[in-house]
Design a protein around this motif. Structure first.
Motif, PDB file in Angstrom:
ATOM      1  N   ILE A  20       7.167  -1.733  -5.566  1.00  9.98           N
ATOM      2  CA  ILE A  20       5.859  -2.255  -6.009  1.00  9.98           C
ATOM      3  C   ILE A  20       6.050  -3.552  -6.793  1.00  9.98           C
ATOM      4  O   ILE A  20       5.409  -4.571  -6.524  1.00  9.98           O
ATOM      5  N   LEU A  23      -4.639  -6.024  -5.100  1.00  8.96           N
ATOM      6  CA  LEU A  23      -3.326  -5.479  -5.410  1.00  8.96           C
ATOM      7  C   LEU A  23      -3.319  -4.886  -6.815  1.00  8.96           C
ATOM      8  O   LEU A  23      -2.833  -3.785  -7.038  1.00  8.96           O
ATOM      9  N   ARG A  25       4.380   5.687  -5.169  1.00  2.00           N
ATOM     10  CA  ARG A  25       4.803   5.370  -6.538  1.00  2.00           C
ATOM     11  C   ARG A  25       6.251   4.879  -6.575  1.00  2.00           C
ATOM     12  O   ARG A  25       7.035   5.244  -7.446  1.00  2.00           O
ATOM     13  N   ILE A  71       2.759   1.766  -3.265  1.00  4.77           N
ATOM     14  CA  ILE A  71       1.874   2.195  -4.345  1.00  4.77           C
ATOM     15  C   ILE A  71       1.535   3.671  -4.171  1.00  4.77           C
ATOM     16  O   ILE A  71       1.565   4.446  -5.117  1.00  4.77           O
ATOM     17  N   MET A  72       1.240   4.085  -2.944  1.00  3.74           N
ATOM     18  CA  MET A  72       0.906   5.480  -2.703  1.00  3.74           C
ATOM     19  C   MET A  72       2.108   6.383  -3.001  1.00  3.74           C
ATOM     20  O   MET A  72       1.958   7.503  -3.471  1.00  3.74           O
ATOM     21  N   TYR A 115       0.829  -1.204   0.000  1.00  4.49           N
ATOM     22  CA  TYR A 115       0.000   0.000   0.000  1.00  4.49           C
ATOM     23  C   TYR A 115       0.868   1.260   0.000  1.00  4.49           C
ATOM     24  O   TYR A 115       0.684   2.160  -0.811  1.00  4.49           O
ATOM     25  N   LEU A 155      -5.386  -1.788  -6.836  1.00  7.65           N
ATOM     26  CA  LEU A 155      -4.670  -0.719  -6.143  1.00  7.65           C
ATOM     27  C   LEU A 155      -3.600  -0.132  -7.059  1.00  7.65           C
ATOM     28  O   LEU A 155      -3.450   1.083  -7.190  1.00  7.65           O
ATOM     29  N   LEU A 156      -2.866  -1.042  -7.697  1.00  3.22           N
ATOM     30  CA  LEU A 156      -1.773  -0.649  -8.585  1.00  3.22           C
ATOM     31  C   LEU A 156      -2.308   0.209  -9.733  1.00  3.22           C
ATOM     32  O   LEU A 156      -1.822   1.297 -10.008  1.00  3.22           O
ATOM     33  N   ALA A 194      -3.644   3.492  -8.556  1.00  3.01           N
ATOM     34  CA  ALA A 194      -2.592   4.414  -8.152  1.00  3.01           C
ATOM     35  C   ALA A 194      -1.919   5.011  -9.376  1.00  3.01           C
ATOM     36  O   ALA A 194      -1.536   6.176  -9.385  1.00  3.01           O
ATOM     37  N   VAL A 197       7.072  -6.409  -4.453  1.00  6.89           N
ATOM     38  CA  VAL A 197       5.978  -6.854  -3.587  1.00  6.89           C
ATOM     39  C   VAL A 197       4.966  -7.662  -4.376  1.00  6.89           C
ATOM     40  O   VAL A 197       4.588  -8.773  -3.985  1.00  6.89           O
ATOM     41  N   VAL A 198       4.546  -7.119  -5.508  1.00  6.80           N
ATOM     42  CA  VAL A 198       3.496  -7.797  -6.277  1.00  6.80           C
ATOM     43  C   VAL A 198       3.991  -9.159  -6.761  1.00  6.80           C
ATOM     44  O   VAL A 198       3.266 -10.158  -6.694  1.00  6.80           O
ATOM     45  N   LEU A 210      -8.890   3.055   0.966  1.00  6.31           N
ATOM     46  CA  LEU A 210      -7.449   3.165   0.802  1.00  6.31           C
ATOM     47  C   LEU A 210      -7.051   4.437   0.058  1.00  6.31           C
ATOM     48  O   LEU A 210      -5.872   4.697  -0.157  1.00  6.31           O
ATOM     49  N   PRO A 262      -3.841 -11.738  -7.453  1.00  8.71           N
ATOM     50  CA  PRO A 262      -4.345 -10.995  -6.287  1.00  8.71           C
ATOM     51  C   PRO A 262      -5.113  -9.751  -6.709  1.00  8.71           C
ATOM     52  O   PRO A 262      -4.542  -8.780  -7.175  1.00  8.71           O
ATOM     53  N   PHE A 285       8.177   2.364  -7.636  1.00 11.22           N
ATOM     54  CA  PHE A 285       7.978   1.238  -8.540  1.00 11.22           C
ATOM     55  C   PHE A 285       8.876   0.031  -8.299  1.00 11.22           C
ATOM     56  O   PHE A 285       8.405  -1.105  -8.393  1.00 11.22           O
TER      57      PHE A 285
END
Lengths: 325, 307, 278
Positions: free
Chosen positions: B274, C123, B269, B266-267, B263, C126-127, C130, B277-278, C215, C120, B271
């Protein structure tokens, strides 16, 4: 005269507790002597399976709640017996073979586990040896290997023999067979009936044999009770019922059985269909389909004894030669 | 059976590869990493240098291959935030907190869910059954972020029994695990109740009763085993729900796990983080599904025979 | 509780939700977007210091919570309708085509569905949200992207079932074209199952939208989305519980009603779906 092993009096099974709920069984009474095999014959929906289930109190909760009458096993009423006592009768004194061999074995347990559970309750010591012997008794080849197998690896005929082995594991005095041959192929049916006869002799059991097939009755039963729409309409020794059926329904049912001794002409059929539960007519339930029906038949027919052991519930018994003479 | 597993593994790799492509596209095509990395005072020359340094002057497919090659060597780049931490290291350092939370939630959910499901089935039609079904309905309908806040309000603020947020001793797990697990708990309860009722009405349970087996043994030894098979089939889904739920729940409870990291990155940015994690979460997803496959083979003899 | 009674209550609640969402905003006493700073964090009417001016209290900017919940219902309903229309159309089109045509197209599409179902969800949403920024349109696209696969799977399975029915064979032998067979014979027959999926999804959409708004990547403020309201009230939970609690309660009630109705429909239309926790 010896006392009956099983004595059912006025057994009524309703769908639920209320007294106006539709009934599946209506005032059924019958006796079973030690060592005797009684055939219970009727079309599907006649209530014969419910009768078999009631004897072990295995009907669904709604039906159990709507059950009244008396089922005496060696003088003790099964319907009012405490659960703990009933459990000792189940399996040990009365056992049962169910109709569908595909569904009556637990799919996630091995044959050995399921058989040994019954043998253990029967007080057997060496479980593995006892289990092998039990499988051998029902003619299962290489029993030691089969014990480790799972139900899905076996044929229907083999499964049904295993179900019988489980049923006999605790040496019961009465074996209830609920259409045990219906799901089997014709040749296997014959083999299985011969096996049951041998087992009956070896274990000195009485049997309650539920079937819709008079051919099967002729092979294995001593006496027969014919059921229609939740009632017993005629009872008697097998030979007498076959040669001199007195109830119009029994007569029609027998006439529709194919037989090798008669010339192959078209089999007669009974017009109409049996009434559904909750839609049964007043009086004799068969009268809307009966050729001999009269105004009397709207009232409950009396129970008459034609000769010792041969009774029927009918206003118009089909006269047979002996009575005319 | 080996063939079956190999097939599943190949499928898993394709899924992972595809996910990496999606992430790559999203981060490179839509977001502009250069703009994020440069300070406001940077000159055009700085810009060009950074583009060359990041390989952004290369064609897209080449960038993707470079990205993949680096990822295979465990190099996911560095976080763009002040710390400039190694992205993979950052993600792995947050993993234990998430795994312990999800593990505890899943365990609690399975035990309580199965118990409640069996209870409801055995007492079908009674008040106990009704209560369990209501609880299950509520659990399936309450969004986890709201549930978490309400639980904090009730047990931490009003009653003062439990800490509001953060990671510490065992008591810190209670509220987050409950919040994370309630939806799955409800799902398992419903599933077990339904399959238990089916099993209790089956012919093989009848046969067990004919043997004279006690009611307890009928439920535990004969009906339960069969009614757990659907639970195993849905385990992958349950685990997935837990992982995605972690993003919300960890945010609500300020839990230092990868959900909150996802989270936050992502907030911000961020990358490189991100992407890592993903991909890590997706890998867990796929791993969970593979484990479920194996479990399924172990529990159901019919499946063993088929594959 | 008798099944029928709970079903009727739930259906009533859903109808109420729809009515409030459609015409509720016209009857509001307070502007859901504008508040009075003198009326900040006023408690609801039944609380000791509450007043009848703001039945459900006010938030940190003095905006009426009831007005915002009513306006929020409209946003929730709008997202549901648009998402289900988009995801349903795309998913049904692909699934029906996949099942009807079969062959390699079917294999490729179904692999895609498997994949979409195994990623997921939150996610990805969210991605995406964002990256492209929060807006009504974006949130609708995000949720649709995630949910189309369920319609595709269902409509493919149902098409395979219907495809081999006698009446479809009859239509084919009487010279009807493929498009006509799909529209006149396949779609009407698979519609009931799709309606069940859609009903069960209303709850999923509401919770997804609320979670994303919570969120901060969903419906952007100052628009009163239920999830966003819960997020805004979070910091005041100690002194003003109602700001978070009440919008969340609205979500719970609507989703609960949807689940009860969905279960009842599943029982009636497609018992095979049972136990599938969507």
């Amino acid at each position: 005269m010896t006392d009956p092993l099983l004595s059912i009096r006025g057994l009524t099974v309703r769908v639920g507790k209320r007294s106006d709920a539709p009934s599946i069984l209506d005032e059924v009474s019958l006796d079973l002597m030690p060592g005797e095999t009684l055939g219970l014959v009727g079309e599907s929906g006649s209530g014969k399976s419910t009768l078999g289930m009631s004897v072990l109190r295995l009907t669904s909760p709604t039906l159990t709640a709507g059950t009244s009458g008396r089922i005496a096993w060696k003088g003790q009423d099964i319907l009012t017996m405490p659960n703990r006592k009933l459990r000792h009768i189940r399996g040990e004194e009365i056992s049962m073979i169910l109709q569908d061999p595909m569904a009556s074995l637990n799919p996630v347990q091995s044959i050995g586990t399921q058989l040994k559970e019954a043998l253990r309750r029967g007080g057997k010591r060496n479980l593995s040896a006892a289990a092998e012997a039990a499988l051998a008794e029902v003619n299962i080849p290489s029993p030691a290997e089969r014990l480790r197998a799972f139900p899905h690896q076996m044929s229907g005929g083999m499964r049904q023999r295993i179900v019988s082995a489980i049923g006999l594991a605790q040496d019961p005095e009465l074996l209830i067979c609920d259409e045990p041959t219906t799901a089997l192929d014709a040749t296997i049916q014959y083999q299985f009936l011969e096996l049951l006869k041998a087992l009956r002799a070896a274990h000195h059991m009485a049997m309650l044999f539920i079937t819709h097939d008079f051919g099967v009755v002729a092979r294995i039963c001593d006496r027969v009770a014919v059921m229609y729409a939740g009632r017993i309409v005629e009872t008697g020794p097998v030979a007498e019922i076959f040669s001199r059926p007195a109830h119009p329904y029994t007569k029609a049912l027998l006439a529709s059985v194919p037989s090798t001794s008669h010339a192959p002409h078209r089999l007669p059929v009974i017009e109409g269909a049996p009434p559904a539960v909750g839609h049964r007519p007043q009086g004799c339930p068969f009268h809307p389909r009966c050729a001999a029906a009269s105004a009397h038949c709207r009232h409950a027919p009396p129970r008459t004894e034609l000769r010792p052991g041969h009774t029927l519930n009918c206003w118009h018994p089909q006269e047979h030669p002996h009575e005319i003479a | 059976m080996l063939k079956h597993l190999a097939g599943r593994l190949a499928e898993a790799l394709v899924a992972l590869l595809l996910m990496s492509l999606v992430i790559f596209l999203l981060s490179r095509v839509i977001g502009d990493p250069v703009a994020l990395l440069l300070s406001d005072s940077a000159t055009e020359a700085d810009r060009q240098m950074l583009i060359a340094q990041l390989g952004l002057d290369q064609p897209g497919w080449r960038q993707y291959l470079t990205f993949l090659g680096n990822a295979l060597q465990g190099d996911f780049g560095q976080s763009v935030t002040a710390g400039r931490e190694d992205a993979l290291h950052l993600v792995l350092s947050r993993l234990p907190a998430s795994l312990s939370l999800a593990g505890i939630a899943l365990l609690f959910t399975l035990v309580v869910g199965i118990l409640l499901g069996v209870l409801a089935a055995v007492t079908r039609g009674t008040v106990a059954d009704l209560a369990v079904r209501l609880l299950a309905l509520l659990g399936q309908s309450a969004p986890s972020f709201w549930l978490g806040i309400m639980l904090i309000y009730l047990f931490a603020v009003k009653l003062g029994w439990l800490p509001t947020s953060g990671l510490g001793g065992a008591v810190y797990y209670v509220l987050p695990a409950l919040t994370l697990g309630l939806f799955t708990l409800a799902a398992i309860t419903r599933l077990v109740r339904a399959s238990m009722l089916e099993a209790l009405g089956s012919e093989y349970v009848k046969l067990a009763r004919i043997k004279g087996v006690s009611e307890w043994a009928v439920v535990l030894r004969h009906a339960l085993g069969n009614s757990l098979i659907p639970v195993v089939t849905f385990m992958g889904t349950f685990f997935a729900t837990m992982i995605t739920g972690a993003v919300v729940v960890e945010t609500v409870f300020a839990w230092p796990g990868i959900g909150r990291l996802a989270y936050e990155s992502i907030m911000a940015r961020d990358f490189p983080v991100i992407q890592t994690v993903v991909l890590v979460i997706t890998a867990f997803f796929i791993l969970a599904n593979l484990i479920v496959d194996l479990l399924y083979l172990a529990i159901d003899p019919r499946m063993r025979a088929r594959s | 509780m008798p099944r029928d009674l709970s079903f009727k209550c739930a259906l009533g609640l859903l109808i109420l939700f729809a009515i409030v969402a459609l015409i509720g905003p016209f009857f509001l006493e307070h502007d859901p977007l504008r508040g009075s700073l003198r009326a900040r964090l006023d408690p609801p009417a039944w609380a000791p210091e509450g007043s009848a001016t703001h039945l459900l209290g006010t938030d940190r900017l003095g905006r009426d919570v009831l007005a915002r919940i009513v306006q929020g219902a409209r946003i929730s309903l709008a997202v549901c309708v648009v998402v289900i229309a988009i995801a349903g159309t795309i998913g049904t089109a692909l699934g029906t085509l996949s099942g009807y045509v079969g062959g390699w197209l079917d294999r490729v599409l179904m692999r895609l569905v498997d994949l979409a179902l195994s990623l997921p969800v939150i996610l990805l949403a969210l991605l995406f949200a964002a990256v492209v920024g929060p807006s009504f349109l974006n949130i609708v696209i995000v949720i649709s992207l995630v949910l189309w696969s369920q319609y595709a799977r269902m409509s493919r399975g149902e098409t395979l079932r219907v495809k081999n029915e006698d009446y479809v064979d009859l239509a084919r032998t009487s010279g009807l074209g493929h498009a006509a067979i799909i529209f006149r014979h396949v779609l009407p027959n698979i519609a009931p199952s799709l309606i069940v999926v859609a009903t069960l999804q209303v709850g999923v959409v509401i919770i997804l939208e609320a979670s994303l708004s919570f969120l901060g990547v969903g419906v952007p403020p100052p628009n009163p989305s239920w999830g966003g309201m819960v997020a805004e009230g979070r910091s005041y939970i100690v002194s003003a519980w109602w700001v978070s609690a009440l919008p969340g309660l609205a979500i719970v009630l609507v989703v609960m009603a949807v689940n009860v109705v969905g279960d009842a429909l599943t029982d009636r239309i497609n018992p095979g779906l049972k136990g599938r926790g969507a």
